[in-house]
Structures are given as structure tokens and as C-alpha cells.
Design an enzyme around this catalytic site. Structure first.
Site, PDB file in Angstrom:
ATOM      1  N   THR A   1      24.604   6.986  38.077  1.00  0.00           N
ATOM      2  CA  THR A   1      25.345   8.214  38.360  1.00  0.00           C
ATOM      3  C   THR A   1      24.489   9.471  38.257  1.00  0.00           C
ATOM      4  O   THR A   1      24.504  10.323  39.150  1.00  0.00           O
ATOM      5  CB  THR A   1      26.542   8.322  37.401  1.00  0.00           C
ATOM      6  OG1 THR A   1      27.370   7.184  37.584  1.00  0.00           O
ATOM      7  CG2 THR A   1      27.341   9.585  37.669  1.00  0.00           C
TER       8      THR A   1
ATOM      9  N   LYS B   1      33.035  13.848  35.716  1.00  0.00           N
ATOM     10  CA  LYS B   1      32.005  13.532  34.722  1.00  0.00           C
ATOM     11  C   LYS B   1      31.105  14.737  34.512  1.00  0.00           C
ATOM     12  O   LYS B   1      30.776  15.458  35.458  1.00  0.00           O
ATOM     13  CB  LYS B   1      31.145  12.351  35.188  1.00  0.00           C
ATOM     14  CG  LYS B   1      31.889  11.044  35.365  1.00  0.00           C
ATOM     15  CD  LYS B   1      30.942   9.944  35.827  1.00  0.00           C
ATOM     16  CE  LYS B   1      31.664   8.621  36.034  1.00  0.00           C
ATOM     17  NZ  LYS B   1      30.738   7.560  36.503  1.00  0.00           N
ATOM     18  N   ASP B   2      30.659  14.932  33.270  1.00  0.00           N
ATOM     19  CA  ASP B   2      29.776  16.072  32.991  1.00  0.00           C
ATOM     20  C   ASP B   2      28.482  15.973  33.784  1.00  0.00           C
ATOM     21  O   ASP B   2      27.995  16.954  34.331  1.00  0.00           O
ATOM     22  CB  ASP B   2      29.498  16.195  31.490  1.00  0.00           C
ATOM     23  CG  ASP B   2      28.994  14.917  30.827  1.00  0.00           C
ATOM     24  OD1 ASP B   2      28.424  14.056  31.521  1.00  0.00           O
ATOM     25  OD2 ASP B   2      29.165  14.780  29.597  1.00  0.00           O
ATOM     26  N   ARG B   3      27.897  14.774  33.875  1.00  0.00           N
ATOM     27  CA  ARG B   3      26.616  14.640  34.572  1.00  0.00           C
ATOM     28  C   ARG B   3      26.732  14.924  36.066  1.00  0.00           C
ATOM     29  O   ARG B   3      25.778  15.402  36.680  1.00  0.00           O
ATOM     30  CB  ARG B   3      25.996  13.263  34.323  1.00  0.00           C
ATOM     31  CG  ARG B   3      26.865  12.050  34.635  1.00  0.00           C
ATOM     32  CD  ARG B   3      26.161  10.804  34.099  1.00  0.00           C
ATOM     33  NE  ARG B   3      26.882   9.560  34.314  1.00  0.00           N
ATOM     34  CZ  ARG B   3      27.773   9.048  33.471  1.00  0.00           C
ATOM     35  NH1 ARG B   3      28.088   9.715  32.359  1.00  0.00           N
ATOM     36  NH2 ARG B   3      28.351   7.882  33.715  1.00  0.00           N
TER      37      ARG B   3
ATOM     38  N   ASP C   1      34.506   5.138  40.774  1.00  0.00           N
ATOM     39  CA  ASP C   1      33.554   4.481  39.873  1.00  0.00           C
ATOM     40  C   ASP C   1      34.275   3.793  38.719  1.00  0.00           C
ATOM     41  O   ASP C   1      33.973   2.642  38.375  1.00  0.00           O
ATOM     42  CB  ASP C   1      32.558   5.502  39.342  1.00  0.00           C
ATOM     43  CG  ASP C   1      31.452   4.856  38.523  1.00  0.00           C
ATOM     44  OD1 ASP C   1      30.654   4.105  39.109  1.00  0.00           O
ATOM     45  OD2 ASP C   1      31.380   5.106  37.309  1.00  0.00           O
TER      46      ASP C   1
ATOM     47  N   HIS D   1      34.213  -0.194  38.140  1.00  0.00           N
ATOM     48  CA  HIS D   1      33.761  -0.822  36.898  1.00  0.00           C
ATOM     49  C   HIS D   1      34.867  -1.650  36.243  1.00  0.00           C
ATOM     50  O   HIS D   1      34.614  -2.716  35.698  1.00  0.00           O
ATOM     51  CB  HIS D   1      33.296   0.249  35.915  1.00  0.00           C
ATOM     52  CG  HIS D   1      31.931   0.785  36.191  1.00  0.00           C
ATOM     53  ND1 HIS D   1      30.803  -0.003  36.213  1.00  0.00           N
ATOM     54  CD2 HIS D   1      31.507   2.047  36.464  1.00  0.00           C
ATOM     55  CE1 HIS D   1      29.747   0.743  36.476  1.00  0.00           C
ATOM     56  NE2 HIS D   1      30.148   1.998  36.635  1.00  0.00           N
TER      57      HIS D   1
END
Length: 558
Positions: free
Chosen positions: A92, A174-176, A302, A306
Site C-alpha cells: 500500500t 488509511k493514513d499512508r 483492500d 484481505h
């Protein structure tokens, strides 16, 4: 048929103003694109960059003829079905770092989601890609979000450097994703924090984010009944046993207050898109004198991939629901009257669970075995060589580091043993050393499908952060051993099912076309920069401009 439409429900709950609600209240389906007009030649007023986490080219191909909402609109633009996250570390953080920087991970510095820095001051030497490890008391699981590890500017940064009046906004699940697409100079940056949208410490929460958090909290507080299965999803609904879990027939029913189930459902993307729509409206993005940019990270695909695999009723419902939420999102943008340019792609792909592969004409698919535990292998090597300590850090299907305390002679002995043991494992494709990777020439603008494994590894390799060994598993080996928990499938391999993603560009008035040849996600920045007449020195990036003009003109040379 009832598919979840969380963005529409959040708008109805008051997240946006009544002017934005009108097009969604007036009809069940999203507004159809306007009739084709003359191809636009002036810069768009707003760039909307969307990343759908784990949206592989295989998923796109499977559902593209079933889409009737937002994806259908994008299919009426420039379609590149063979975009590539061309590097080896298909995770990611590296994937998101390429989309709006024009640079591969060797240049962005984001060579994996995590890496080991054995010189770090704290006890936990594992570094998360979007953290500030210098914060006292932090670790790789409990961290302060930061952009400090991204080494290059994003498109938004370049736009703001050229004209400080540009607004740069980034929103994601998501933070990333938010950090790697937004970059170092953002006006608003928000990601899901577990119970609501959060940002950097000290940032003032605008009213629209407060409204979004209140609306999402109210939605989570209500139970979500099971979604009805349209015929398309009924055909894909089949129970598959994965250890002690059964997947393949889920319909996203959720108990009131279950935030984990909310995050792993189509509701999650609706919330992210609703907040993005609210920020566009409240900030009047695209209504100033310069071009603004907003990046949107839709993460639910995602989490569904998963948790349940890339097939089954779960992914089918996710794809159809996301299609509707995107349609609702574009309808809100249409209501603003802003001339906007969309690009949609993914940070990486993914493969389905081995157990379903086995009954779908792919009997060689398997799961990683317990003999590939790097910690155990390191302990065995240490005992044989009489070396105390961890010896090896990291994991297969990626980077492995030697213990920094080893002498040169010990490192050489450990390397010989590690290569021999890993190479002998039938699930390992090959083992590359740091020296082999660094001796490999960086790939140029060639079809990424033809790259060697070493070239893919080189595009990911940052000498300051990457490991001493790189260990790709064989194709169709899922790096999730039994027994499984909440994760049954994964990604991160060197193989094209993880590397190949769609790249879709749409703007009102453009003439649609499709280009099936391989391109790269690093091509997105120079392509968009050309549309807004923003010069980007070729030596600073890895991508090339893609001509979006279907006629004799060239959008790269205006």
C-alpha cells in the site's frame, strides 16, 4: 435490489448542503455524463485523483462490463487497462507513493510498508512508512503519523510551489494513502482513525469533517442488515473453507457499533467519498483562479480482499457498491459546475485465496508453509554458526536484513547459509542479494510486463532502507500461512497479478479511447502536469506523459 449507498445516505444526513443533495434525491441512479462536447484544451479547475486500494487489473476486467455508475463514466474516457505499479514491493505505501509523485519507490524512499532501521534510537527497530519514529514512546504499531519518510514532492506540492493559491487536499481510509498522495504541503489531510476522521496533531478540524464524523458515527451506531444479492453476485456466492473460517457468501451484515465490520465493508468507501465531496463543496475547490487538487484513497476493496478474497459475494457486492458511490460522488461534483479532471488507479493488485483457486482451474495455488519463518531460519543459522542474537530480521516475499552487530566474516557466513536454505525451499522463486540488485540497471520507459525480476527489484530498492536479501515467492503462493485470522489473502509479490492495475482518465468533453499497452502509475504526474501547463524536469521523475487527446492533437505538448 438493495445495494448499500452510504455516500447518498450520509449526504441525506446533512453532511453536504441541500444544493449537493438535489441530484441524488431526484433519481436512484447517478447522473449520466453530459453529451460529448469539443475536446477541452484549457487547464481543468480541479484535479480529482482516486486510488482504489487493491483494485487489480483482473478485478477491473471481471466487472468492467457490469458497471453502470461511476466506473461507467470513467470508461467513457481514456482507459489504460494495463497500468503497472512496476516495482517489486507491491504494498500500500509504496504504491501510493508512485501515483502523484511520478517516481518509483527507489526514488520516493517508500520501498515497503515497513522496514528495519537498526540504528533507530528506540527499542522497536521496525519503522512504519508514515510515522515519525523520533517521537518519544512511539512504536511501529502505536505511532505519530508523519510525511518525513517521503523523499520527493507530490503533484500537489509542485502545484503549490508554482502558485501558492493552489489548494491541496487529501482524504483516505488509511493514513499512508492520505500522506503519500497528499505530500508535504497540504491544506487539508484526513484519514480514518478508527472511530472518525483524524489528522495531524494540532490541526483544526473544519466544520465539514465534524459533520462527517457525526454522520458516520450515527451510521455505525445503527445495525447494517445483510445486503441483497443481485443475480451477478448470487452466481459468485459459494462457501469456501479456509482453515476454521468460511468465506465467499458474506453480505456485510453488521451489528450496531461494530467499527471493524464497518471498515471492512462498502460503507467505508462511501464515508471517505462523502467527506471528499464535502470538502470540495465547503472549500469551493476548483472555483478559484488556479487549479486545485484533491486525492481520495478508497480503502475498502483492500480490506474486503484481505478478509474474504477477491472473489465471492463479498467482493462482488463491494465492486457494485463502490460503482454506485463513485457515481454519487461524481453527481455532487457535477452539481458544483466545476470543470474537473479525474484519474482513477490503484496502489497494487491482489490475488484470490488459494482454496478458491484450487477449485477454479488453478490447483498449483498454495499457501506459504511454516518452514519459511525468517525468525526460525535465523535462529537455526545462529545456532549452527555459534552466533547469538536475531541474525536475520524481516520476512520472505520481501526484504531480509542481517543483524547490524555481525562482523564482516559473520555476515558472509550468514549470507551463504541464508541463501542456501531459502533457495532450497520449493516455495521460493529466487534469492537476490543487495549487491545483485544495485548492480542492475534501472529500467527505462519500456513495457513493465517485460521487466526481469531483478529490474522490478531495482525499481523498489532504496540503499538506505532496503534489505540485504530480497526473497520473492513463486507465483500463486499466498504469503498467509494457516491458521488464518482476519486475513485470508494478501499481495506484495513481484508478479503481475499484484503489479497490474487500471488507469482511467475522464474529463467532460474528452473523446474516449483505450490503449491496451503497458504504462506505469508514475506516468500519472507528468500526464496531469501537462494538462495544467506545469513544467516538471524529466530528470526529477521516472514517468512519461501520456497523450489523452484521441485525435491528432497531443495533450502533452500544449
Amino acid at each position: 435490489m438493495r445495494l448499500v449507498r452510504p455516500l447518498a445516505s450520509l449526504i441525506a444526513a446533512g453532511l453536504l448542503s441541500s444544493t449537493a443533495m438535489a441530484p441524488l434525491r431526484a433519481q436512484e441512479a447517478p447522473a449520466a455524463p453530459a453529451a460529448p462536447a469539443a475536446a477541452p484544451t484549457t487547464p481543468p479547475k480541479l484535479i480529482v485523483a482516486i486510488s482504489v486500494d487493491q483494485f487489480s487489473a483482473n478485478l477491473f476486467a471481471e466487472y468492467r462490463n457490469r458497471f453502470t455508475g461511476g466506473f461507467a463514466r470513467l470508461l467513457d474516457g481514456a482507459v489504460f487497462p494495463s497500468g503497472y505499479q512496476s516495482h517489486a514491493a507491491t504494498e500500500t505505501c509504496p504504491g501510493h507513493s508512485t501515483i502523484l509523485t511520478g517516481s518509483r519507490p527507489y526514488r520516493t524512499g517508500i520501498m515497503a510498508n515497513d522496514w528495519y532501521d537498526q540504528k533507530a534510537a528506540r527499542a522497536d527497530k521496525k519503522i512504519y512508512c508514515a510515522e515519525d519514529e523520533t517521537v518519544p514512546g512511539s512504536n511501529s504499531d502505536d505511532y505519530t503519523v508523519s510525511d518525513r519518510h517521503l523523499k520527493v514532492p507530490t503533484l500537489g506540492e509542485r502545484m503549490k510551489n508554482a502558485n501558492p493559491a493552489t489548494r491541496v487536499v487529501s482524504v483516505a481510509g488509511k493514513d499512508r494513502a492520505a500522506v503519500m498522495m497528499g505530500g508535504h504541503k497540504v491544506d487539508e489531510l484526513w484519514w480514518w482513525g478508527g472511530k472518525g476522521f483524524v489528522s495531524y496533531a494540532g490541526r483544526t478540524m473544519p466544520a465539514v469533517v465534524q459533520r462527517a464524523n457525526a454522520a458516520v458515527a450515527a451510521q455505525i451506531a445503527r445495525a447494517q442488515p445483510a445486503l441483497e444479492l443481485p443475480a451477478l453476485c448470487q452466481a459468485r456466492s459459494q462457501p469456501i473453507q479456509v482453515g476454521t473460517r468460511t468465506v465467499g457468501t458474506g453480505r456485510f451484515e453488521r451489528a450496531a457499533g461494530d467499527t471493524n465490520a464497518f471498515r471492512r465493508s462498502p460503507e467505508f468507501d462511501g464515508a471517505v467519498l462523502a467527506l471528499a465531496a464535502g470538502l470540495i463543496q465547503d472549500m469551493k475547490l476548483g472555483q478559484g483562479e488556479t487549479t486545485d487538487i484533491i486525492s481520495v484513497g478508497a480503502s475498502a476493496t483492500d480490506y474486503v480482499g484481505h478478509g474474504f478474497g477477491t472473489e465471492g459475494s463479498e467482493m462482488c457486492l463491494q465492486m457494485l457498491s463502490l460503482d454506485r458511490s463513485l457515481g454519487d460522488f461524481f453527481a455532487v461534483l457535477d452539481a458544483t459546475g466545476v470543470d474537473y479532471q479525474v484519474v482513477l488507479t490503484a496502489d497494487h493488485g491482489g490475488q484470490d485465496i488459494a482454496e478458491r483457486h484450487a477449485i477454479h482451474a488453478m490447483p498449483d495455488a498454495t499457501r506459504q508453509g511454516g518452514t519459511l519463518d525468517v525468525k526460525v531460519i535465523g535462529q537455526e543459522i545462529g545456532r549452527k554458526l555459534g552466533i547469538a542474537g536475531p541474525v536475520l530480521l524481516g520476512g520472505v516475499n520481501g526484504d531480509i536484513w542481517y543483524d547490524i552487530k555481525l562482523t564482516a566474516a559473520q555476515r558472509a557466513a550468514v549470507e551463504r547459509e541464508a541463501i542456501a536454505r531459502l533457495s532450497a525451499n520449493p516455495q521460493v522463486e529466487t534469492v537476490f542479494t543487495r549487491a545483485q540488485v544495485l548492480a542492475t540497471r534501472m529500467p527505462g520507459h519500456t513495457d513493465p510486463q517485460t521487466w526481469s525480476l531483478l529490474e522490478r527489484a531495482r525499481a523498489s530498492f532504496d540503499p538506505e532502507r532496503s534489505g540485504d536479501l530480497l526473497v520473492p515467492l513463486k507465483p500463486r503462493v499466498t504469503p498467509v500461512p494457516l491458521p488464518v485470522g482476519s486475513t485470508v489473502a494478501s499481495h506484495g509479490s513481484f508478479w503481475d497479478y499484484d503489479r497490474r492495475v487500471p488507469m482511467l482518465f475522464w474529463r467532460k468533453g474528452m473523446t474516449p479511447f483505450e490503449q491496451p499497452l503497458g504504462v506505469e502509475t508514475v506516468d500519472i504526474l507528468p500526464t496531469l502536469a501537462a494538462l495544467i501547463h506545469l513544467p516538471v524536469p524529466a530528470g526529477e521523475i521516472d514517468g512519461r506523459c501520456l497523450d489523452l487527446d484521441a485525435g491528432p492533437g497531443d495533450s502533452c505538448r500544449r
